[in-house]
Design an enzyme around this catalytic site. Structure first.
Site, mmCIF file in Angstrom:
data_model
loop_
_atom_site.group_PDB
_atom_site.id
_atom_site.type_symbol
_atom_site.label_atom_id
_atom_site.label_comp_id
_atom_site.label_asym_id
_atom_site.label_seq_id
_atom_site.Cartn_x
_atom_site.Cartn_y
_atom_site.Cartn_z
ATOM 1 N N ASN A 62 0.968 -1.121 -0.028
ATOM 2 C CA ASN A 62 0.005 -0.042 0.038
ATOM 3 C C ASN A 62 0.783 1.358 -0.026
ATOM 4 O OD1 ASN A 62 -2.443 -1.478 -0.193
ATOM 5 N ND2 ASN A 62 -2.937 -0.874 2.236
ATOM 6 N N GLU A 126 -3.061 -0.436 -7.947
ATOM 7 C CA GLU A 126 -4.311 -0.767 -7.591
ATOM 8 C C GLU A 126 -4.832 0.742 -7.305
ATOM 9 O OE1 GLU A 126 -5.754 -3.396 -3.780
ATOM 10 O OE2 GLU A 126 -5.354 -1.263 -3.011
ATOM 11 N N TRP A 218 -10.235 -7.858 11.684
ATOM 12 C CA TRP A 218 -9.538 -7.610 10.585
ATOM 13 C C TRP A 218 -8.224 -7.722 10.710
ATOM 14 C CZ3 TRP A 218 -6.683 -2.748 10.455
ATOM 15 C CH2 TRP A 218 -5.883 -2.685 8.972
ATOM 16 N N ARG A 249 -15.133 -3.035 6.076
ATOM 17 C CA ARG A 249 -14.602 -4.414 5.523
ATOM 18 C C ARG A 249 -16.002 -4.883 5.185
ATOM 19 N NH1 ARG A 249 -10.641 -2.233 4.663
ATOM 20 N NH2 ARG A 249 -8.645 -2.637 5.821
ATOM 21 N N ASP A 351 -7.720 -11.841 -4.384
ATOM 22 C CA ASP A 351 -7.509 -10.600 -3.431
ATOM 23 C C ASP A 351 -7.763 -11.241 -2.137
ATOM 24 O OD1 ASP A 351 -7.432 -8.109 -2.736
ATOM 25 O OD2 ASP A 351 -9.337 -7.834 -2.627
ATOM 26 N N HIS A 388 -1.496 2.049 9.589
ATOM 27 C CA HIS A 388 -2.450 2.173 8.561
ATOM 28 C C HIS A 388 -3.099 3.499 8.564
ATOM 29 C CE1 HIS A 388 -6.018 0.772 5.829
ATOM 30 N NE2 HIS A 388 -5.117 -0.376 5.623
ATOM 31 N N SER A 439 2.496 -2.190 5.232
ATOM 32 C CA SER A 439 3.439 -3.159 5.247
ATOM 33 C C SER A 439 4.972 -2.704 4.767
ATOM 34 C CB SER A 439 3.047 -4.453 4.393
ATOM 35 O OG SER A 439 2.976 -4.212 3.149
HETATM 36 O O1 SFD Z 1 -5.848 -4.159 2.469
HETATM 37 C C1 SFD Z 1 5.538 -9.671 19.930
HETATM 38 N N1 SFD Z 1 -1.854 -4.283 5.940
HETATM 39 C C2 SFD Z 1 -1.563 -3.905 4.793
HETATM 40 N N2 SFD Z 1 -0.578 -3.349 4.153
HETATM 41 C C3 SFD Z 1 -0.045 -3.236 2.933
HETATM 42 O O2 SFD Z 1 1.161 -2.707 2.615
HETATM 43 N N3 SFD Z 1 -0.995 -3.732 2.033
HETATM 44 C C4 SFD Z 1 -2.178 -4.275 2.140
HETATM 45 O O3 SFD Z 1 -3.054 -4.764 1.477
HETATM 46 C C5 SFD Z 1 -2.802 -4.039 3.561
HETATM 47 N N4 SFD Z 1 -3.850 -4.533 4.236
HETATM 48 C C6 SFD Z 1 -3.797 -5.507 5.254
HETATM 49 C C7 SFD Z 1 -2.761 -5.175 6.196
HETATM 50 C C8 SFD Z 1 -2.985 -5.839 7.313
HETATM 51 C C9 SFD Z 1 -3.907 -7.158 7.607
HETATM 52 C C10 SFD Z 1 -3.891 -7.777 9.032
HETATM 53 C C11 SFD Z 1 -4.787 -7.316 6.489
HETATM 54 C C12 SFD Z 1 -4.683 -6.498 5.147
HETATM 55 C C13 SFD Z 1 -5.903 -8.669 6.624
HETATM 56 C C14 SFD Z 1 -1.089 -3.584 7.052
HETATM 57 C C15 SFD Z 1 0.321 -4.273 7.190
HETATM 58 O O4 SFD Z 1 0.195 -5.484 7.607
HETATM 59 C C16 SFD Z 1 0.876 -3.449 8.622
HETATM 60 O O5 SFD Z 1 0.838 -2.132 8.447
HETATM 61 C C17 SFD Z 1 2.155 -3.989 8.790
HETATM 62 O O6 SFD Z 1 2.474 -5.420 9.245
HETATM 63 C C18 SFD Z 1 2.694 -3.342 10.439
HETATM 64 O O7 SFD Z 1 3.800 -3.853 10.818
HETATM 65 P P1 SFD Z 1 4.405 -3.949 12.334
HETATM 66 O O8 SFD Z 1 5.974 -4.533 12.343
HETATM 67 O O9 SFD Z 1 4.017 -2.981 12.961
HETATM 68 O O10 SFD Z 1 3.401 -5.143 12.798
HETATM 69 P P2 SFD Z 1 3.270 -6.591 12.634
HETATM 70 O O11 SFD Z 1 3.566 -7.013 11.246
HETATM 71 O O12 SFD Z 1 1.895 -7.432 13.037
HETATM 72 O O13 SFD Z 1 4.229 -7.406 13.564
HETATM 73 C C19 SFD Z 1 4.136 -7.440 15.091
HETATM 74 C C20 SFD Z 1 5.269 -8.439 15.664
HETATM 75 O O14 SFD Z 1 5.088 -8.278 17.197
HETATM 76 C C21 SFD Z 1 5.337 -9.579 17.389
HETATM 77 N N5 SFD Z 1 4.709 -9.410 18.890
HETATM 78 N N6 SFD Z 1 6.790 -10.155 20.071
HETATM 79 C C22 SFD Z 1 7.281 -10.437 21.285
HETATM 80 N N7 SFD Z 1 6.583 -9.999 22.482
HETATM 81 C C23 SFD Z 1 5.473 -9.496 22.432
HETATM 82 N N8 SFD Z 1 4.625 -9.178 23.367
HETATM 83 C C24 SFD Z 1 4.710 -9.380 21.288
HETATM 84 N N9 SFD Z 1 3.914 -8.618 20.568
HETATM 85 C C25 SFD Z 1 3.667 -8.740 19.411
HETATM 86 C C26 SFD Z 1 4.195 -10.317 16.506
HETATM 87 O O15 SFD Z 1 4.513 -11.754 16.666
HETATM 88 C C27 SFD Z 1 4.764 -9.711 15.311
HETATM 89 O O16 SFD Z 1 5.971 -10.508 15.025
HETATM 90 S S1 SFD Z 1 -5.280 -3.770 3.728
HETATM 91 O O17 SFD Z 1 -6.204 -4.149 4.751
HETATM 92 O O18 SFD Z 1 -4.922 -2.283 3.620
HETATM 93 P P1 AMP Z 2 -8.088 -0.974 2.665
HETATM 94 O O1 AMP Z 2 -8.236 -2.127 1.799
HETATM 95 O O2 AMP Z 2 -9.347 -0.275 3.043
HETATM 96 O O3 AMP Z 2 -7.175 -1.169 3.659
HETATM 97 O O4 AMP Z 2 -7.288 0.072 1.579
HETATM 98 C C1 AMP Z 2 -6.331 -0.250 0.777
HETATM 99 C C2 AMP Z 2 -5.616 1.126 0.579
HETATM 100 O O5 AMP Z 2 -6.638 1.731 -0.375
HETATM 101 C C3 AMP Z 2 -5.488 1.990 1.576
HETATM 102 O O6 AMP Z 2 -4.028 2.709 1.247
HETATM 103 C C4 AMP Z 2 -6.506 3.155 1.511
HETATM 104 O O7 AMP Z 2 -6.048 3.984 2.032
HETATM 105 C C5 AMP Z 2 -6.774 2.908 0.282
HETATM 106 N N1 AMP Z 2 -8.277 3.160 0.107
HETATM 107 C C6 AMP Z 2 -9.245 2.029 0.321
HETATM 108 N N2 AMP Z 2 -10.643 2.754 -0.075
HETATM 109 C C7 AMP Z 2 -10.188 3.721 -0.724
HETATM 110 C C8 AMP Z 2 -11.263 4.798 -1.435
HETATM 111 N N3 AMP Z 2 -12.310 4.625 -1.351
HETATM 112 N N4 AMP Z 2 -10.580 6.021 -1.760
HETATM 113 C C9 AMP Z 2 -9.139 6.191 -1.787
HETATM 114 N N5 AMP Z 2 -8.507 5.237 -1.171
HETATM 115 C C10 AMP Z 2 -9.004 3.918 -0.705
#
Ligand code: SFD
Ligand code: AMP
Length: 630
Positions: A62, A126, A218, A249, A351, A388, A439
């Protein structure tokens, strides 16, 4: 007391977490540490291959700015984030990540991540900032690179150890303690610097998925507030604790909507077929200047949908069929359209199969064919996720080179991404006010933070002092839930119901009910006010008192106990900051019914907080927002 071996690990830099930010940190730290004779240790509560938010994979990166390709500038990205967060963002932090994120994406590709390409070899976008991937194995690839880098540099990775608390040497961080989730071992990590990258917080609020659906969310259930707890407990200043993220969602399976809105250009409507983004467009004027530029901020998109939901015009639908049929029809003659339709159908299922498998299963279970019928969408329960479209996390130092004479005193204190606690760094969900890193940006921020943390270790030669008595005290506290269970288990004939203790599952339900009803959860239509919040704080205080009665029957339950203690810290920081900010700046994330409007004059600022680790006293403070980009 439970019989646990104590393992002492002496290191220089301790990375807590094995997710995206931690993997970025590992790759970068290994390089700089080897050069400088610094020792790095990474500890993850789970197995890095599939730990954290990317466990199931993802279907897009993203954050990709595309500077080299001439697509956008770093400044464009900063403006986008500023607008999306209603003006409240640390532009120096966002800029720093955005200027380095493309190199991270190129590394991912080099390591084998399939990024979609068009016929000219360009990434398939995207949306403006998002590139499509075949991401089922995304986390495995990234973890492999982190492990390879650490192994090559002779550094140590310890998996399945849950970190419970930070170790302190006065006001400086001195390491952390935790326990193995598989063996009777208590771990003490003594370190000069600690990088907190333990993700965000899920299950603080009562989820929509209760009963048979419990555990579905989520964001991943294993992100349980450890980042917030570690930083708060060390005395670090926190920011944007009120800026929770409410994602819209696909209902009940929690499938993300980004691909549908951006790639397929689908519209969302109420049950009567009205597009709420059109019918309520006037509402956006109230939030000028933020509602006036595209893309409309995520909270305002939520808000317009909620207006219909609250007016009884639900369910809301993603018009998947309409979108797919439209793209297919544009492919040409009947044969071409048919072929395109098949292709789009596959993309639609992929997806979810890449990222949120449960949504694909739910579609199958409910006989949903996305090319034929629309699909329900809904606003989820709140999540705490600095990476996010929320912004909660620790208040960290920015990079020196991006500061101006005006910003330096507020935004810079020596090392990029260091919290206000000397030696404690934060990245990914753990650091605040730098949203939209996702990510790829989280990995990038991990790299930035790790490089600075290694420098901190080089500059600060003295090893932290931790007394044996302190370690013994931490060990007793860490294992207390096991001891409480052992001492009282014979009292009742049910292992879970006993007047002498509370099991973590019930404790979590109590927290979730409280947050839902007093802090504006799903059942309250995300609405609260100062009276509800003050009552919520009273109940939270009692819940905290009862945390000394948490009991664990197994190592797994011991982890659940500590996860809940971590969630409670996140909950309290949230409630206090909701109370502090007397306006409604992010409608669609939450509504303060007693201060329902945005108040630019008084509240265009960061709302920060911290708690004194010794006295438990909270301090709330406003911090200035500086513009770095016009
Ligand atoms: O579509 C301990 N995210 C998306 N990012 C994207 O780039 N594209 C996407 O398509 C994204 N979408 C999405 C995303 C997440 C999820 C769940 C879905 C869809 C279904 C967001 C990213 O994944 C997110 O921003 C990053 O992963 C954040 O990274 P970070 O490092 O802050 O968190 P992490 O990856 O969850 O890792 C956490 C770690 O900590 C460990 N942990 N270890 C030891 N002791 C403890 N007490 C701990 N507590 C936690 C965990 O095991 C893990 O390793 S979409 O929705 O937008
Ligand atoms: P999401 O699946 O909602 O986590 O969104 C994935 C990525 O698309 C994130 O970067 C969001 O900010 C962006 N996004 C989702 N929906 C929209 C929308 N309606 N308009 C603009 N950006 C969006």
């Amino acid at each position: 007391m439970a019989n646990f071996e104590t393992k002492i690990v002496e290191t220089d830099l301790l990375i807590i977490g094995g997710g995206m930010a931690a993997c970025g940190a590992a790759v970068e730290a290994a390089y700089w540490a080897k050069k400088n004779g610094v020792k790095v240790t990474l500890v993850d509560k789970a197995a890095m291959d599939r730990s954290g938010a990317v466990a199931m994979g993802l279907s897009a990166l993203n954050q990709y700015v595309g500077v080299g390709a001439g697509d956008n500038t770093v400044e464009d990205y900063v403006r986008y984030v500023r607008q999306d967060l209603m003006g409240v963002t640390r532009e120096d932090l966002v800029f720093n990540i955005a200027r380095h994120v493309d190199s991270t994406v190129h590394l991912f590709e080099k390591w084998g991540l399939p990024i979609w390409k068009d016929e000219n070899g360009k990434y398939v976008h995207e949306g403006r900032w998002q590139v499509m991937i075949n991401g089922e194995s995304y986390k495995i690839l990234v973890a492999e690179a982190a492990k390879n880098a650490m192994n090559a540099a002779g550094m140590e990775i310890i998996e399945r150890v849950f970190i419970t608390e930070p170790l302190m040497d006065g006001n400086k961080v001195a390491g952390a303690v935790g326990f193995s989730t598989r063996e009777n071992k208590f771990y003490v990590f003594k370190a000069k610097a600690v990088l907190v990258a333990a993700g965000g917080a899920v299950s603080v609020f009562r989820p929509r998925s209760v009963g048979e659906g419990m555990g579905r969310s989520w964001y991943p259930p294993f992100n349980s507030g450890s980042s917030a707890y570690m930083t708060l407990r060390a005395g670090a200043e926190m920011t944007c604790q009120e800026v929770r993220f409410i994602p819209v969602r696909f209902k009940d399976g929690y499938g993300p909507v980004g691909a549908w809105f951006l790639l397929f250009k689908a519209a969302a409507t109420n049950a009567f077929g009205e597009n709420y983004m059109v019918t309520h467009a006037d509402e956006l004027k109230k939030y000028a200047p933020y509602g006036m530029v595209k893309p409309i901020p995520a909270c305002l998109r939520n808000h317009l949908g909620m207006m219909d939901t609250f007016a009884g015009k639900g369910p809301l639908y993603m018009q998947t069929a309409e979108a797919i049929q439209k793209i297919a029809a544009a492919a040409g003659d009947e044969k071409a359209a048919k072929k395109k339709l098949k292709h789009l159908e596959a993309e639609a299922w992929e997806d979810f199969l890449d990222m949120t498998i449960s949504q694909a299963i739910l579609w199958a279970a409910q006989n949903i064919e996305p090319e034929k019928v629309p699909s329900e969408i809904a606003a989820c329960e709140p999540y705490f996720i600095g990476s996010h479209s929320g912004a909660s996390g620790a208040w960290v130092s920015g990079p020196e080179d991006l500061q101006t004479a005006g910003t330096k005193k507020d935004y810079f204190w020596g090392y990029a991404n260091m919290t206000t606690v000397p030696g404690m760094f934060a990245a990914g969900d753990a650091s605040g006010a730098s949203s939209h890193k996702f990510s790829s940006g989280s990995f990038t921020e991990g790299r930035i933070a790790a490089k600075a943390a290694v420098k901190y270790c080089v500059d600060n030669k003295t090893r932290p002092a931790v007394a044996d008595a302190t370690i013994a005290e931490y060990k007793t506290r860490t294992l207390a839930p096991l001891d409480l269970y052992e001492a009282n288990k014979g009292y009742a004939n049910d292992a879970n119901i006993n007047p002498n203790f509370i099991k973590p599952r019930d404790f979590m339900f109590r927290l979730q009910k409280l947050m839902d009803e007093y802090a504006g959860g799903v059942s309250m239509q995300f609405t609260t006010n100062k009276h509800l919040l003050n009552r919520g704080l009273e109940l939270l205080a009692m819940l905290k008192e009862d945390s000394s009665k948490l009991a664990a029957e197994s190592l797994n339950e011991l982890m659940r106990c500590w996860e809940n203690m971590h969630r409670v810290a996140q909950a309290e920081a949230h409630v206090r900051t909701l109370l502090f900010r007397e306006e409604t700046r992010w409608p669609g994330y939450y509504y303060r019914a007693d201060t329902p409007n945005m108040d630019e004059g008084n509240w265009k600022c960061f709302a920060n907080c911290k708690v004194d680790p010794k006295t438990g006293e909270w301090t709330m403070v406003k911090r200035t927002i500086h513009r770095i980009v016009e």
